[in-house]
Design a protein around this motif. Structure first.
Motif, PDB file in Angstrom:
ATOM      1  N   ASN A   1      96.228  -5.856  34.920  1.00 13.04           N
ATOM      2  CA  ASN A   1      96.467  -5.197  33.638  1.00 13.04           C
ATOM      3  C   ASN A   1      96.791  -3.719  33.866  1.00 13.04           C
ATOM      4  O   ASN A   1      96.335  -3.112  34.834  1.00 13.04           O
ATOM      5  CB  ASN A   1      95.247  -5.323  32.733  1.00 13.04           C
ATOM      6  CG  ASN A   1      95.063  -6.739  32.233  1.00 13.04           C
ATOM      7  OD1 ASN A   1      95.888  -7.607  32.463  1.00 13.04           O
ATOM      8  ND2 ASN A   1      93.964  -6.979  31.544  1.00 13.04           N
ATOM      9  N   GLN A   2      97.546  -3.162  32.947  1.00  9.27           N
ATOM     10  CA  GLN A   2      97.996  -1.777  33.077  1.00  9.27           C
ATOM     11  C   GLN A   2      97.794  -1.011  31.787  1.00  9.27           C
ATOM     12  O   GLN A   2      97.854  -1.578  30.701  1.00  9.27           O
ATOM     13  CB  GLN A   2      99.494  -1.732  33.407  1.00  9.27           C
ATOM     14  CG  GLN A   2      99.848  -1.810  34.859  1.00  9.27           C
ATOM     15  CD  GLN A   2     101.323  -1.474  35.061  1.00  9.27           C
ATOM     16  OE1 GLN A   2     102.173  -1.838  34.254  1.00  9.27           O
ATOM     17  NE2 GLN A   2     101.618  -0.797  36.127  1.00  9.27           N
ATOM     18  N   ILE A   3      97.587   0.307  31.928  1.00 10.60           N
ATOM     19  CA  ILE A   3      97.658   1.226  30.799  1.00 10.60           C
ATOM     20  C   ILE A   3      98.547   2.383  31.235  1.00 10.60           C
ATOM     21  O   ILE A   3      98.232   3.082  32.206  1.00 10.60           O
ATOM     22  CB  ILE A   3      96.273   1.751  30.381  1.00 10.60           C
ATOM     23  CG1 ILE A   3      95.383   0.611  29.892  1.00 10.60           C
ATOM     24  CG2 ILE A   3      96.413   2.799  29.282  1.00 10.60           C
ATOM     25  CD1 ILE A   3      93.991   1.052  29.479  1.00 10.60           C
ATOM     26  N   ILE A   4      99.660   2.559  30.544  1.00  8.45           N
ATOM     27  CA  ILE A   4     100.625   3.599  30.893  1.00  8.45           C
ATOM     28  C   ILE A   4     100.587   4.688  29.829  1.00  8.45           C
ATOM     29  O   ILE A   4     100.781   4.414  28.639  1.00  8.45           O
ATOM     30  CB  ILE A   4     102.055   3.016  30.991  1.00  8.45           C
ATOM     31  CG1 ILE A   4     102.094   1.881  32.027  1.00  8.45           C
ATOM     32  CG2 ILE A   4     103.057   4.097  31.348  1.00  8.45           C
ATOM     33  CD1 ILE A   4     103.409   1.121  32.042  1.00  8.45           C
ATOM     34  N   LEU A   5     100.321   5.916  30.247  1.00 13.27           N
ATOM     35  CA  LEU A   5     100.326   7.065  29.353  1.00 13.27           C
ATOM     36  C   LEU A   5     101.604   7.857  29.590  1.00 13.27           C
ATOM     37  O   LEU A   5     101.940   8.173  30.730  1.00 13.27           O
ATOM     38  CB  LEU A   5      99.105   7.952  29.601  1.00 13.27           C
ATOM     39  CG  LEU A   5      97.734   7.264  29.593  1.00 13.27           C
ATOM     40  CD1 LEU A   5      96.635   8.286  29.807  1.00 13.27           C
ATOM     41  CD2 LEU A   5      97.519   6.501  28.304  1.00 13.27           C
ATOM     42  N   SER A   6     102.293   8.180  28.502  1.00 14.64           N
ATOM     43  CA  SER A   6     103.577   8.853  28.654  1.00 14.64           C
ATOM     44  C   SER A   6     103.785   9.858  27.530  1.00 14.64           C
ATOM     45  O   SER A   6     103.234   9.714  26.435  1.00 14.64           O
ATOM     46  CB  SER A   6     104.717   7.827  28.643  1.00 14.64           C
ATOM     47  OG  SER A   6     105.974   8.461  28.587  1.00 14.64           O
TER      48      SER A   6
ATOM     49  N   ILE B   1     101.482   0.324  26.704  1.00 10.44           N
ATOM     50  CA  ILE B   1     102.343   1.500  26.854  1.00 10.44           C
ATOM     51  C   ILE B   1     102.075   2.425  25.681  1.00 10.44           C
ATOM     52  O   ILE B   1     102.346   2.069  24.527  1.00 10.44           O
ATOM     53  CB  ILE B   1     103.832   1.105  26.907  1.00 10.44           C
ATOM     54  CG1 ILE B   1     104.092   0.194  28.115  1.00 10.44           C
ATOM     55  CG2 ILE B   1     104.711   2.343  26.973  1.00 10.44           C
ATOM     56  CD1 ILE B   1     105.511  -0.332  28.195  1.00 10.44           C
ATOM     57  N   ALA B   2     101.513   3.598  25.958  1.00  9.72           N
ATOM     58  CA  ALA B   2     101.215   4.588  24.923  1.00  9.72           C
ATOM     59  C   ALA B   2     102.209   5.734  25.058  1.00  9.72           C
ATOM     60  O   ALA B   2     102.098   6.553  25.972  1.00  9.72           O
ATOM     61  CB  ALA B   2      99.781   5.089  25.067  1.00  9.72           C
TER      62      ALA B   2
END
Length: 369
Positions: free
Chosen positions: A241-246, A184-185
């Motif tokens: 797997n996940q990469i969340i941009l926020s 989580i970025a």
């Protein structure tokens, strides 16, 4: 005369169900008190992405708006979701809640939270601490080693055999080698692009279950070679797997806007090979799945009435520059500032690997304003 039905409609008005033309399915209809597997069915409902608001209310003691429940469902089902929302939407809280859900529902899950500064990661961790303190049911179903812990170089929330780790970013050197299933970025516009791509994104490079994934792909390839069609069981819950941009929208020349444009192009391509090849500028990676990309944009105008202080938002709209307002509350990327020294000019004066300043020995000097 005020009937019971009218009182019910008044009480449920915040859900916005008046304009629905279809009947709603009640998931609780599958439950019967006399069922031997009642507990299993109840746990199944709570772990379904479409009913995450159920587990939030009953286990985590958090009441969600319908839009927030939809947000959780959307990011649960995508590998690369992006959230761009108005200031005050509660992005950090929702991401903290999501991290807790991933750690609680998926066994042995490793979630990593990063921000431009350790302070931003701590903001999310403080929300997790609050959820932990306000959830007696959550504390009851977790073992004695579970709970939040603060260290000098990280903050950790352990839920049984899963962990959520909030890390300081720094220059990226001290956090190399970390591994995560979910990244989580938060406030992505402030995270240096080079550090994110070279260090953070590599956390999730290894599959969530590498051995099982190798077996599955090898079996599929061999079946195709032999001309045999095999039906793969659909996973009960997403384990990829996940990469969340926020973050809040920023200037158009920032890397956050670059990612947003690429995500948008991928989604609008709808898997068309020619369009994808134009986006990649080369061959499209094998088994590339455009449906794993998602953009959630929440401007102030789409938030439910009463969610934010309308007078404060109106004051901002009347006093700040239009571009600033559109970034902060409209979830729009602004082309440039309107000051005497434009933001694009200031950014162009910041050295980078592409535009370095060399010292006497010819070595590049890198710094940021």
């Amino acid at each position: 005369m005020v009937t019971k039905n009218k009182l019910k409609k008044i009480d449920e008005a915040w859900l916005g169900l008046d304009n629905l033309d279809t009947e709603l399915f009640n998931p609780m209809s599958i439950l019967h008190a006399t069922d031997d597997d009642f507990n299993l069915k109840l746990a199944f409902l709570m772990t379904r992405p479409e009913y995450l608001s159920f587990i939030c209310k009953e286990i985590l003691n958090v009441q969600l708006l319908p839009s927030q429940a939809l947000f959780l469902r959307e990011i649960w089902n995508r590998k690369f979701p992006m959230l761009i929302a108005s200031r005050g939407f509660g992005k950090s809280f929702m991401l903290s809640l999501y991290a807790v859900l991933r750690a609680l529902i998926l066994p042995k899950r490793k979630v990593v939270v990063v921000g431009a500064a350790f302070r931003q990661s701590k903001v999310l961790f403080e929300y997790m601490e609050t959820i932990w303190r306000n959830s007696p049911m959550l504390r009851d179903i977790c073992d004695g080693d579970s709970g939040p812990r603060r260290d000098t170089d990280r903050c950790t929330l352990r839920l049984n055999d899963s962990t959520v780790t909030c890390l300081p970013l720094g220059d990226g050197q001290k956090i190399r080698g970390q591994r995560a299933n979910d990244i989580i970025a938060d406030e992505f516009a402030s995270i240096p692009r080079e550090i994110f791509e070279n260090v953070v994104a590599g956390f999730a490079a290894v599959s969530a279950d590498p051995v099982e994934n190798v077996k599955r792909l090898a079996a599929r390839a061999k079946a195709n070679e032999l001309g045999i069609e095999i039906e793969e069981e659909e996973q009960e819950v997403k384990k990829d797997n996940q990469i969340i941009l926020s973050g809040t929208a920023y200037y158009d020349f920032n890397h956050f806007a670059t990612y947003w444009k690429k995500w948008k192009s991928i989604i609008k391509s709808k898997g068309d090979y020619a369009k994808l090849r134009e986006i990649f500028g080369d061959e499209v990676p094998e088994s590339f799945d455009w449906t794993q990309y998602s953009i959630i944009r929440m401007p102030y105008e789409l938030l439910p009435k009463g969610f934010m202080d309308a007078d404060q938002v109106a004051r901002s709209k009347a006093t700040v520059h239009t571009g600033i307002y559109q970034m902060e509350y409209g979830a729009c990327f602004t082309r440039d500032s309107q000051g005497f020294f434009k933001r694009s000019l200031i950014e162009s004066c910041v050295v980078s690997e592409k535009e370095p300043i060399n010292d006497q020995d010819g070595n590049p000097i890198l710094f940021e304003a």
